[in-house]
Design a protein around this motif. Structure first.
Motif, short mmCIF file in Angstrom:
data_model
loop_
_atom_site.label_atom_id
_atom_site.label_comp_id
_atom_site.label_asym_id
_atom_site.label_seq_id
_atom_site.Cartn_x
_atom_site.Cartn_y
_atom_site.Cartn_z
N LEU A 208 -50.35 -44.16 5.73
CA LEU A 208 -49.12 -44.13 6.53
C LEU A 208 -47.93 -43.73 5.65
CD1 LEU A 208 -47.69 -44.72 9.23
CD2 LEU A 208 -47.43 -47.10 8.46
N ARG A 209 -47.88 -44.23 4.42
CA ARG A 209 -46.79 -43.88 3.51
C ARG A 209 -46.84 -42.40 3.12
NH1 ARG A 209 -47.80 -49.24 1.57
NH2 ARG A 209 -49.37 -48.46 0.11
N GLU A 210 -48.03 -41.80 3.20
CA GLU A 210 -48.19 -40.39 2.83
C GLU A 210 -48.01 -39.46 4.03
OE1 GLU A 210 -52.11 -40.36 1.24
OE2 GLU A 210 -51.56 -41.37 -0.65
N LEU A 211 -47.66 -40.01 5.18
CA LEU A 211 -47.48 -39.21 6.38
C LEU A 211 -46.40 -38.16 6.17
CD1 LEU A 211 -48.68 -39.29 9.31
CD2 LEU A 211 -46.65 -40.58 9.96
N ASP A 212 -46.64 -36.94 6.63
CA ASP A 212 -45.67 -35.87 6.44
C ASP A 212 -44.37 -36.18 7.18
OD1 ASP A 212 -45.69 -34.07 9.17
OD2 ASP A 212 -47.65 -34.97 8.77
N ALA A 213 -43.28 -35.67 6.67
CA ALA A 213 -41.94 -35.98 7.18
C ALA A 213 -41.77 -35.57 8.64
CB ALA A 213 -40.89 -35.30 6.32
N GLU A 214 -42.34 -34.43 9.01
CA GLU A 214 -42.19 -33.94 10.38
C GLU A 214 -42.83 -34.89 11.38
OE1 GLU A 214 -43.28 -30.01 13.12
OE2 GLU A 214 -43.68 -30.00 10.97
N THR A 215 -44.06 -35.35 11.07
CA THR A 215 -44.74 -36.30 11.95
C THR A 215 -44.02 -37.64 11.99
OG1 THR A 215 -46.89 -35.25 11.54
CG2 THR A 215 -46.92 -37.49 12.42
N ALA A 216 -43.57 -38.11 10.84
CA ALA A 216 -42.85 -39.38 10.77
C ALA A 216 -41.59 -39.34 11.64
CB ALA A 216 -42.49 -39.71 9.33
N LYS A 217 -40.88 -38.22 11.59
CA LYS A 217 -39.67 -38.08 12.40
C LYS A 217 -40.01 -38.05 13.88
CE LYS A 217 -35.65 -35.08 13.12
NZ LYS A 217 -34.95 -33.83 12.69
N LEU A 218 -41.07 -37.31 14.23
CA LEU A 218 -41.50 -37.22 15.62
C LEU A 218 -41.92 -38.59 16.14
CD1 LEU A 218 -42.30 -35.55 18.14
CD2 LEU A 218 -44.54 -35.21 17.06
N TRP A 219 -42.70 -39.33 15.37
CA TRP A 219 -43.20 -40.64 15.79
C TRP A 219 -42.09 -41.67 15.86
CZ3 TRP A 219 -48.56 -41.61 13.02
CH2 TRP A 219 -49.49 -40.70 13.53
N THR A 220 -41.08 -41.52 15.01
CA THR A 220 -39.94 -42.43 15.09
C THR A 220 -39.17 -42.21 16.39
OG1 THR A 220 -39.72 -42.49 12.68
CG2 THR A 220 -37.80 -43.15 13.97
N GLY A 221 -39.08 -40.96 16.80
CA GLY A 221 -38.36 -40.62 18.02
C GLY A 221 -39.09 -40.97 19.29
N ASN A 222 -40.43 -40.82 19.29
CA ASN A 222 -41.18 -41.05 20.53
C ASN A 222 -41.76 -42.46 20.65
OD1 ASN A 222 -43.47 -41.06 18.89
ND2 ASN A 222 -44.14 -39.00 19.50
N GLY A 223 -41.50 -43.32 19.67
CA GLY A 223 -41.92 -44.72 19.78
C GLY A 223 -43.24 -45.06 19.11
N ILE A 224 -43.97 -44.08 18.65
CA ILE A 224 -45.27 -44.37 18.03
C ILE A 224 -45.11 -45.20 16.76
CG2 ILE A 224 -47.20 -43.31 16.77
CD1 ILE A 224 -47.33 -41.16 18.85
#
Length: 260
Positions: A208-224
């Protein structure tokens, strides 16, 4: 009365029958004395919509094997529910997962190729019977009574939540974030012999800490991301549930019992 196809029945259900005004015109609700279907059930399916509420009460884990689903652990060992007594009554006020609250109703396809889901119920539950007492299922003109209308709406919303849950789990699988879980818990009176719980999946925090920035931003926005943290925070409840089992005298002698 026709019985719905049932190659394998879901947890709690012993039979499944389509509900209709012709065969069940005189049926009424018979709530009974408690949540008897939860007796001795330690793991209950959970939708992602419920993570925020449930994480305050239970560990949230994911089932092992293919088709992984989130589970609320009401106990850490098979046959142990620390919140429901042997009569099906709540030992204390606690959040009850929607999967358990919809029982004995269920939306199901009456034929493998059917496009629509029909409202069914478990006739073996004893919760809906032909009787003179209780709340009616149908009006005199055959229209569904409020109880049935409410059950249908609840089941429809549950199916929608189930679809969101599947999409959420698939996102975790696509990013290879689920790993085999293991929790070691020791008792104060015997610290040298930890109880090891396996048989479930959990989020791999390192990946999870190695998750790419784009996915992390997307998941932060959509609630995941919020759902992921609710799961991670809930894992602290493992020791709380273990403590409940110990207080109730339900901690087994043997080690390595699966939690889910």
């Amino acid at each position: 009365m026709a019985t719905a196809p049932q190659p394998t029945l879901p947890l709690f259900y012993n039979d499944l029958m389509p509900l209709n005004s012709r065969d069940h015109a005189k049926y009424r609700s018979n709530p009974g004395d408690g949540l008897t279907w939860l007796v001795n059930q330690h793991a209950v399916p959970l939708t992602s919509d419920e993570f925020i509420q449930a994480q305050r009460h239970f560990p949230i884990v994911f089932s092992s094997g293919e088709g992984s689903v989130p589970l609320a652990l009401m106990g850490l060992n098979e046959g142990v529910n620390t919140f429901i007594d042997d009569g099906g009554k709540l030992i204390e006020d606690v959040y009850i997962p929607a999967y358990a609250r919809r029982y004995p109703f269920l939306l199901a396809r009456l034929a493998p190729d059917a496009q629509e889901l029909s409202l069914c119920f478990d006739p073996a539950s004893g919760l809906l019977t032909e009787t003179d007492t209780g709340e009616a299922l149908f009006e005199d003109d055959g229209k569904p009574a409020p109880l049935v209308q409410g059950a249908l709406e609840f089941c429809q919303k549950f199916e929608e939540a189930g679809a969101r849950t599947q999409a959420f789990v698939q996102e975790l699988i696509n990013k290879d974030l689920l790993m085999d879980g293991e929790i070691a818990i020791t008792r104060n009176d015997d610290p040298d012999k930890p109880y090891i719980y396996r048989g479930f999946k959990m989020i791999n925090e390192e990946k999870l800490r190695e998750l790419d920035a784009e996915t992390a931003k997307l998941w932060t926005g959509n609630g995941i991301m919020a759902l992921i943290f609710a799961h991670l925070f809930s894992m602290d409840m493992m020791r709380h549930i273990f403590g409940r089992q110990a207080a109730q005298g339900k901690v087994p002698e043997q080690q390595g019992q699966p939690a889910a």
